[in-house]
Design a protein around this motif. Structure first.
Motif, PDB file in Angstrom:
ATOM      1  N   PRO A 143       0.689  -1.232  -0.003  1.00  0.00           N
ATOM      2  CA  PRO A 143      -0.043  -0.102  -0.061  1.00  0.00           C
ATOM      3  C   PRO A 143       0.915   1.257   0.050  1.00  0.00           C
ATOM      4  O   PRO A 143       0.286   2.525  -0.296  1.00  0.00           O
ATOM      5  CB  PRO A 143      -0.809  -0.206   1.239  1.00  0.00           C
ATOM      6  CG  PRO A 143       0.150  -1.039   2.304  1.00  0.00           C
ATOM      7  CD  PRO A 143       0.825  -1.842   1.198  1.00  0.00           C
ATOM      8  N   THR A 144       2.050   1.143   0.259  1.00  0.00           N
ATOM      9  CA  THR A 144       2.902   2.496   0.442  1.00  0.00           C
ATOM     10  C   THR A 144       3.144   2.732  -0.875  1.00  0.00           C
ATOM     11  O   THR A 144       3.200   4.045  -1.196  1.00  0.00           O
ATOM     12  CB  THR A 144       4.124   2.271   1.396  1.00  0.00           C
ATOM     13  OG1 THR A 144       3.787   1.687   2.560  1.00  0.00           O
ATOM     14  CG2 THR A 144       4.998   3.326   1.402  1.00  0.00           C
ATOM     15  N   CYS A 145       3.876   1.941  -1.723  1.00  0.00           N
ATOM     16  CA  CYS A 145       4.369   2.175  -3.226  1.00  0.00           C
ATOM     17  C   CYS A 145       3.181   1.977  -4.253  1.00  0.00           C
ATOM     18  O   CYS A 145       3.535   1.936  -5.178  1.00  0.00           O
ATOM     19  CB  CYS A 145       5.502   1.733  -3.432  1.00  0.00           C
ATOM     20  SG  CYS A 145       5.630  -0.092  -3.279  1.00  0.00           S
ATOM     21  N   SER A 146       2.104   1.067  -3.808  1.00  0.00           N
ATOM     22  CA  SER A 146       1.255   0.708  -4.894  1.00  0.00           C
ATOM     23  C   SER A 146       1.798  -0.161  -5.665  1.00  0.00           C
ATOM     24  O   SER A 146       1.526  -0.329  -6.916  1.00  0.00           O
ATOM     25  CB  SER A 146       0.692   1.939  -5.574  1.00  0.00           C
ATOM     26  OG  SER A 146       0.018   2.861  -4.820  1.00  0.00           O
ATOM     27  N   GLN A 197      13.909   3.256  -3.082  1.00  0.00           N
ATOM     28  CA  GLN A 197      13.551   1.885  -2.564  1.00  0.00           C
ATOM     29  C   GLN A 197      12.285   2.293  -1.706  1.00  0.00           C
ATOM     30  O   GLN A 197      12.858   2.590  -0.652  1.00  0.00           O
ATOM     31  CB  GLN A 197      14.482   0.924  -2.434  1.00  0.00           C
ATOM     32  CG  GLN A 197      14.014  -0.414  -2.280  1.00  0.00           C
ATOM     33  CD  GLN A 197      14.826  -1.471  -1.516  1.00  0.00           C
ATOM     34  OE1 GLN A 197      15.387  -1.504  -0.454  1.00  0.00           O
ATOM     35  NE2 GLN A 197      15.495  -2.322  -2.506  1.00  0.00           N
ATOM     36  N   CYS A 198      11.371   1.342  -1.894  1.00  0.00           N
ATOM     37  CA  CYS A 198      10.368   1.452  -0.848  1.00  0.00           C
ATOM     38  C   CYS A 198      10.524   0.944   0.441  1.00  0.00           C
ATOM     39  O   CYS A 198      10.915  -0.394   0.444  1.00  0.00           O
ATOM     40  CB  CYS A 198       8.896   0.904  -1.518  1.00  0.00           C
ATOM     41  SG  CYS A 198       7.671   0.760  -0.363  1.00  0.00           S
ATOM     42  N   PRO A 199      10.570   1.781   1.392  1.00  0.00           N
ATOM     43  CA  PRO A 199      11.096   1.008   2.874  1.00  0.00           C
ATOM     44  C   PRO A 199      10.089  -0.004   3.381  1.00  0.00           C
ATOM     45  O   PRO A 199      10.282  -0.955   4.107  1.00  0.00           O
ATOM     46  CB  PRO A 199      10.993   2.231   3.800  1.00  0.00           C
ATOM     47  CG  PRO A 199      10.092   3.414   3.226  1.00  0.00           C
ATOM     48  CD  PRO A 199      10.002   3.099   1.645  1.00  0.00           C
ATOM     49  N   ALA A 200       8.788   0.222   2.712  1.00  0.00           N
ATOM     50  CA  ALA A 200       7.622  -0.826   3.268  1.00  0.00           C
ATOM     51  C   ALA A 200       7.722  -2.191   2.770  1.00  0.00           C
ATOM     52  O   ALA A 200       7.484  -3.199   3.745  1.00  0.00           O
ATOM     53  CB  ALA A 200       6.252  -0.377   3.135  1.00  0.00           C
ATOM     54  N   CYS A 201       8.247  -2.271   1.861  1.00  0.00           N
ATOM     55  CA  CYS A 201       8.348  -3.728   0.960  1.00  0.00           C
ATOM     56  C   CYS A 201       9.609  -3.803   0.350  1.00  0.00           C
ATOM     57  O   CYS A 201       9.838  -4.947  -0.165  1.00  0.00           O
ATOM     58  CB  CYS A 201       7.240  -3.791  -0.405  1.00  0.00           C
ATOM     59  SG  CYS A 201       7.845  -2.536  -1.600  1.00  0.00           S
ATOM     60  N   ALA A 202      10.708  -3.113   0.877  1.00  0.00           N
ATOM     61  CA  ALA A 202      12.058  -3.384   0.467  1.00  0.00           C
ATOM     62  C   ALA A 202      12.053  -3.451  -1.014  1.00  0.00           C
ATOM     63  O   ALA A 202      12.913  -4.148  -1.495  1.00  0.00           O
ATOM     64  CB  ALA A 202      12.599  -4.520   1.038  1.00  0.00           C
TER      65      ALA A 202
HETATM   66 ZN   LIG Z   1       6.306  -0.908  -1.246  1.00  0.00          ZN
END
Ligand SMILES: [Zn+2]
Length: 155
Positions: free
Chosen positions: A7-10, A25-30
Motif C-alpha cells: 500500500p505504500t508504493c502501490s 526503494q520503498c521502505p515498506a516492501c524493500a
Molecule cells: Zn512498497
C-alpha cells in the motif's frame, strides 16, 4: 502467507523521497512491491536461552532453530536479563552476523516487550535456520538472559 500489493508504493517498489525529490526503494516492501497481508501470519517468539552466565563469563554459545513449518519474519529484538550482558548474533543459515566481530551490549541491541527494538529492516529467517547467540556477562554476578527474536511466521 497471503500477499498483497504494497500500500505504500502501490506495488511500484519505489517511492519519492520528499526531501530530495528523487526516487528511492520503498521502505515498506524493500522494493518487492508486495507485502504480507498478515491476517493469517502468526505472531511468534523465538527465544535464545543461554545457560545462566557466571560472573564475567564470556563466549557462552546458545542457539534457536526456526521451525520447519514456516519462514519467520523477524521485526523486533526483545531481551530480559538479571544483569548487563553483551551478545554477538549470527544467522547460521546465511552465515551472516549482525555485527562485526564485536559483541553488542544488550541495552544497545534489544528492548523490552513493552518497548521493543523495532528493526528498521525486518528480515526473513528461513525455516530450519539456526540463529546463534554468543553471550558475555558484564555484571560481575550470575546472569540469566533470554534474548527473543520476535515477529511472525509467514504461514
Ligand atoms: Zn512498497
Amino acid at each position: 502467507m497471503s500477499l498483497q500489493t504494497c500500500p505504500t508504493c502501490s506495488g511500484a517498489g519505489a517511492v519519492q523521497n520528499v526531501k530530495t525529490g528523487h526516487g528511492q526503494q520503498c521502505p515498506a516492501c524493500a522494493g518487492n512491491g508486495i507485502v504480507s497481508g498478515g491476517f493469517d501470519d502468526q505472531d511468534f517468539w523465538y527465544p535464545i536461552n543461554p545457560p545462566q552466565l557466571t560472573a564475567n563469563q564470556v563466549g557462552v554459545n546458545s542457539t534457536v532453530t526456526v521451525d520447519n513449518d514456516a519462514d519467520f519474519l523477524c521485526d523486533r529484538f526483545i531481551a530480559s536479563s538479571t544483569g548487563l550482558f553483551s551478545v554477538t548474533l549470527t544467522d547460521k543459515f546465511r552465515s551472516r552476523p549482525f555485527s562485526p566481530n564485536t559483541a553488542i551490549n544488550g541495552e544497545n541491541f534489544a528492548g523490552t516487550a513493552q518497548l521493543p527494538l523495532w528493526l528498521p529492516n525486518p528480515f526473513v529467517i528461513r525455516r530450519n535456520a539456526v540463529i546463534l547467540g554468543v553471550f558475555n556477562d558484564r555484571s560481575g554476578a550470575p546472569n540469566t538472559v533470554q534474548f527473543c527474536l520476535v515477529g511472525r511466521k509467514l504461514i
